[in-house]
Design a protein around this motif. Structure first.
Motif, PDB file in Angstrom:
ATOM      1  N   PRO A 249       0.822  -1.209   0.000  1.00  0.00           N
ATOM      2  CA  PRO A 249       0.000   0.000   0.000  1.00  0.00           C
ATOM      3  C   PRO A 249       0.854   1.256   0.000  1.00  0.00           C
ATOM      4  CG  PRO A 249       0.100  -0.921   2.205  1.00  0.00           C
ATOM      5  CD  PRO A 249       0.800  -1.906   1.298  1.00  0.00           C
ATOM      6  N   ALA A 250       0.398   2.282  -0.723  1.00  0.00           N
ATOM      7  CA  ALA A 250       1.165   3.523  -0.796  1.00  0.00           C
ATOM      8  C   ALA A 250       0.237   4.705  -1.026  1.00  0.00           C
ATOM      9  CB  ALA A 250       2.195   3.430  -1.927  1.00  0.00           C
ATOM     10  N   LEU A 251       0.730   5.876  -0.659  1.00  0.00           N
ATOM     11  CA  LEU A 251       0.072   7.144  -0.941  1.00  0.00           C
ATOM     12  C   LEU A 251       1.113   8.077  -1.531  1.00  0.00           C
ATOM     13  CD1 LEU A 251      -2.059   7.734   2.286  1.00  0.00           C
ATOM     14  CD2 LEU A 251      -2.950   7.289  -0.019  1.00  0.00           C
ATOM     15  N   PRO A 252       0.801   8.828  -2.597  1.00  0.00           N
ATOM     16  CA  PRO A 252       1.776   9.742  -3.200  1.00  0.00           C
ATOM     17  C   PRO A 252       2.380  10.671  -2.153  1.00  0.00           C
ATOM     18  CG  PRO A 252      -0.195   9.616  -4.549  1.00  0.00           C
ATOM     19  CD  PRO A 252      -0.518   8.896  -3.271  1.00  0.00           C
ATOM     20  N   ALA A 253       3.701  10.744  -2.101  1.00  0.00           N
ATOM     21  CA  ALA A 253       4.465  11.625  -1.210  1.00  0.00           C
ATOM     22  C   ALA A 253       4.331  11.195   0.253  1.00  0.00           C
ATOM     23  CB  ALA A 253       4.055  13.086  -1.371  1.00  0.00           C
ATOM     24  N   VAL A 254       3.125  10.958   0.736  1.00  0.00           N
ATOM     25  CA  VAL A 254       2.892  10.674   2.153  1.00  0.00           C
ATOM     26  C   VAL A 254       3.646   9.429   2.611  1.00  0.00           C
ATOM     27  CG1 VAL A 254       1.145  10.103   3.893  1.00  0.00           C
ATOM     28  CG2 VAL A 254       0.647  11.807   2.120  1.00  0.00           C
ATOM     29  N   SER A 255       3.563   8.353   1.830  1.00  0.00           N
ATOM     30  CA  SER A 255       4.175   7.088   2.254  1.00  0.00           C
ATOM     31  C   SER A 255       5.610   6.930   1.776  1.00  0.00           C
ATOM     32  CB  SER A 255       3.339   5.906   1.744  1.00  0.00           C
ATOM     33  OG  SER A 255       3.415   5.803   0.333  1.00  0.00           O
ATOM     34  N   ARG A 256       6.143   7.918   1.073  1.00  0.00           N
ATOM     35  CA  ARG A 256       7.489   7.761   0.505  1.00  0.00           C
ATOM     36  C   ARG A 256       8.537   7.349   1.534  1.00  0.00           C
ATOM     37  NH1 ARG A 256       8.757  12.730  -2.558  1.00  0.00           N
ATOM     38  NH2 ARG A 256       7.297  11.821  -4.046  1.00  0.00           N
ATOM     39  N   PRO A 257       8.570   7.949   2.726  1.00  0.00           N
ATOM     40  CA  PRO A 257       9.606   7.533   3.681  1.00  0.00           C
ATOM     41  C   PRO A 257       9.480   6.080   4.125  1.00  0.00           C
ATOM     42  CG  PRO A 257       8.626   9.641   4.326  1.00  0.00           C
ATOM     43  CD  PRO A 257       7.762   9.061   3.245  1.00  0.00           C
ATOM     44  N   PHE A 258       8.288   5.494   3.958  1.00  0.00           N
ATOM     45  CA  PHE A 258       8.046   4.136   4.448  1.00  0.00           C
ATOM     46  C   PHE A 258       7.967   3.100   3.328  1.00  0.00           C
ATOM     47  CE2 PHE A 258       5.520   7.388   6.735  1.00  0.00           C
ATOM     48  CZ  PHE A 258       6.295   7.475   7.882  1.00  0.00           C
ATOM     49  N   ASN A 259       8.043   3.550   2.064  1.00  0.00           N
ATOM     50  CA  ASN A 259       7.831   2.623   0.950  1.00  0.00           C
ATOM     51  C   ASN A 259       8.861   1.501   0.914  1.00  0.00           C
ATOM     52  OD1 ASN A 259       5.539   3.920   0.110  1.00  0.00           O
ATOM     53  ND2 ASN A 259       6.508   5.009  -1.592  1.00  0.00           N
ATOM     54  N   GLY A 260      10.089   1.800   1.322  1.00  0.00           N
ATOM     55  CA  GLY A 260      11.107   0.748   1.350  1.00  0.00           C
ATOM     56  C   GLY A 260      10.740  -0.362   2.313  1.00  0.00           C
ATOM     57  N   ARG A 261      10.268   0.018   3.513  1.00  0.00           N
ATOM     58  CA  ARG A 261       9.884  -0.984   4.511  1.00  0.00           C
ATOM     59  C   ARG A 261       8.628  -1.735   4.072  1.00  0.00           C
ATOM     60  NH1 ARG A 261      12.712  -0.892   9.054  1.00  0.00           N
ATOM     61  NH2 ARG A 261      14.050   0.912   9.440  1.00  0.00           N
ATOM     62  N   LEU A 262       7.697  -1.013   3.454  1.00  0.00           N
ATOM     63  CA  LEU A 262       6.485  -1.668   2.958  1.00  0.00           C
ATOM     64  C   LEU A 262       6.827  -2.655   1.847  1.00  0.00           C
ATOM     65  CD1 LEU A 262       4.193   1.488   2.896  1.00  0.00           C
ATOM     66  CD2 LEU A 262       3.964  -0.474   4.441  1.00  0.00           C
ATOM     67  N   CYS A 263       7.774  -2.270   1.004  1.00  0.00           N
ATOM     68  CA  CYS A 263       8.237  -3.154  -0.065  1.00  0.00           C
ATOM     69  C   CYS A 263       8.895  -4.402   0.536  1.00  0.00           C
ATOM     70  CB  CYS A 263       9.214  -2.394  -0.958  1.00  0.00           C
ATOM     71  SG  CYS A 263       9.925  -3.347  -2.300  1.00  0.00           S
ATOM     72  N   ALA A 264       9.718  -4.209   1.559  1.00  0.00           N
ATOM     73  CA  ALA A 264      10.388  -5.345   2.210  1.00  0.00           C
ATOM     74  C   ALA A 264       9.374  -6.334   2.759  1.00  0.00           C
ATOM     75  CB  ALA A 264      11.295  -4.836   3.331  1.00  0.00           C
ATOM     76  N   ARG A 265       8.340  -5.811   3.378  1.00  0.00           N
ATOM     77  CA  ARG A 265       7.309  -6.682   3.949  1.00  0.00           C
ATOM     78  C   ARG A 265       6.627  -7.515   2.858  1.00  0.00           C
ATOM     79  NH1 ARG A 265       3.166  -3.515   7.554  1.00  0.00           N
ATOM     80  NH2 ARG A 265       5.151  -3.044   8.584  1.00  0.00           N
ATOM     81  N   ALA A 266       6.442  -6.891   1.675  1.00  0.00           N
ATOM     82  CA  ALA A 266       5.757  -7.587   0.583  1.00  0.00           C
ATOM     83  C   ALA A 266       6.607  -8.688  -0.032  1.00  0.00           C
ATOM     84  CB  ALA A 266       5.332  -6.577  -0.484  1.00  0.00           C
TER      85      ALA A 266
END
Length: 394
Positions: free
Chosen positions: A75-92
């Motif tokens: 899951p992602a939101l433009p700009a808002v989730s950018r700092p967490f996208n790496g961790r979210l990607c890792a989880r996936a």
């Protein structure tokens, strides 16, 4: 070797040409090793689709011939989730990574893909090789740049597509030059080669006497397409046979179409095309242009030259490693007047088609062999360090 590729730059439903150089490399790697691709796709709410992409993955079961690929979403939101996208990607990617049990993880696209791969590989105790394509090193936002730095520090090896990108990694990220390997893109000579220009023009409904300028790539402002239309407007009076063709899709399409219609420019929007049709457009052309603001090692220029066509481009990134005075003209980026002059210079010159086509003989199998060798280096290095640690602990 069991090699896991982690990259979002891979064909998806609705965007079959996405990440074509990586796809070519993966197909050849699959002949040399046991390879699996995990493609993490950011999933945005319908009301928050980012403007930078025209397509979203709509089919997680999408298949790519010649590749074992799983698409996973986070899951992602433009700009808002950018700092967490790496961790979210890792989880996936953690579970499919564990299920495949690779020897080495190779991730293309530094953030968030390689950042996620770094976290997942670290937890699994696996060697990590990362590959930079261009704009993922020349990032504009501070968050992505900050989160890219630990990826380069953690990776056993960094693959770049040009020597220029290697210098950027050292200068801007303090990357260890001893870990950097430059592996330029290849070219499929079975598809991209000189052909019959007249026949290609007839098949594509182009006038036999037209001066055809072709662009191939995503329709985004960073590719210099506004300047290309400005240059076309400057030239249409003095070059009445000029025909500009844009092969590709992207978020700038509607703006370009409106400008073409408003100013009645001799420009055709040909849409995204498979590789064999792209080659046909190149063969039909007098030249291929890529007036980008930033590039890594653009494969479209290699393919144009393989088709025996000169190019007009800009001296950014790794382009000067591909183009010189014997193969085209380089003009300043963001300068429509200079671009118009460069187009005229190439159109007015006689070019040796056979000599241009001989410039690049490197195929994708060579790229895959070089890539696998680097992955073997990383694996050997990690195993050696483990052996030293084990001996010291005994």
């Amino acid at each position: 070797m069991r090699l896991l590729i982690v990259t979002s730059q891979f064909p998806i439903a609705g965007e079959p040409n996405r990440g074509r150089p990586i796809l070519q490399t993966v197909r050849e790697l699959s002949r040399l090793a046991q390879v699996k691709v995990i493609s993490p796709i950011a999933s945005y709410p319908r009301w928050a689709q980012p403007r930078s992409y025209l397509y979203r993955a709509s089919d997680d079961t999408h298949q790519v011939p010649g590749c074992d690929v799983d698409y996973v979403r986070y899951p992602a939101l433009p700009a808002v989730s950018r700092p967490f996208n790496g961790r979210l990607c890792a989880r996936a990617i953690e579970r499919p990574m564990r299920d495949f049990a690779p020897d080495v993880v190779l991730s293309y696209w530094l953030y968030p893909d390689a950042h996620g791969a770094m976290l997942a590989a670290r937890r699994a105790g696996l060697p990590l090789v990362v590959g930079a394509r261009g704009s993922d090193l020349r990032v504009r936002d501070a968050i992505s740049k900050r989160l890219t730095r630990p990826v380069l520090a953690a990776a056993q090896r960094l693959l770049v597509v040009s020597e220029d990108l290697g210098r950027v990694a050292v200068k801007d990220y303090d990357a260890d030059p001893d870990r950097i390997r430059a592996i330029p893109n290849g070219c499929d000579a079975a598809i991209f080669h000189p052909g019959d220009r007249a026949a290609a023009r007839q098949a594509l409904d182009l006038p036999a006497d037209a001066e055809v300028v072709t662009y191939v790539g995503r329709l985004v402002a960073e590719k210099g397409l506004r300047e290309l239309l400005d240059a076309t407007a400057r030239l249409r009076a003095e070059r009445p046979r000029l025909q500009v063709v844009l092969v590709g899709e992207g978020p700038l399409r509607e703006e370009l179409a409106a400008r073409i219609g408003k100013d009645t420019l001799p420009v055709r929007l040909a849409g995204a095309q498979p590789a064999d049709v792209v080659a046909q457009w190149m063969v039909a052309s007098d030249l291929v242009t890529l007036p980008s603001y930033s590039e890594g090692h653009p494969n479209v220029l290699v393919e144009a030259l393989a088709c025996g066509r000169p190019v007009v481009s800009t001296p950014v990134g790794g382009i000067p490693e591909v183009v010189d005075a014997a193969s085209g003209v380089l003009v300043p980026a963001r300068d429509a007047a200079a671009l118009a002059a460069g187009l005229v210079a190439v159109l007015d010159r006689e070019w040796d088609e056979a000599a241009l086509a001989r410039r690049f003989s490197r195929d994708w199998r060579q790229v895959a062999q070089d890539t696998l060798q680097v992955c073997e280096e990383a694996l050997s290095e990690v195993r050696g360090l483990r052996a030293v640690y084990a001996a010291g602990s005994a």
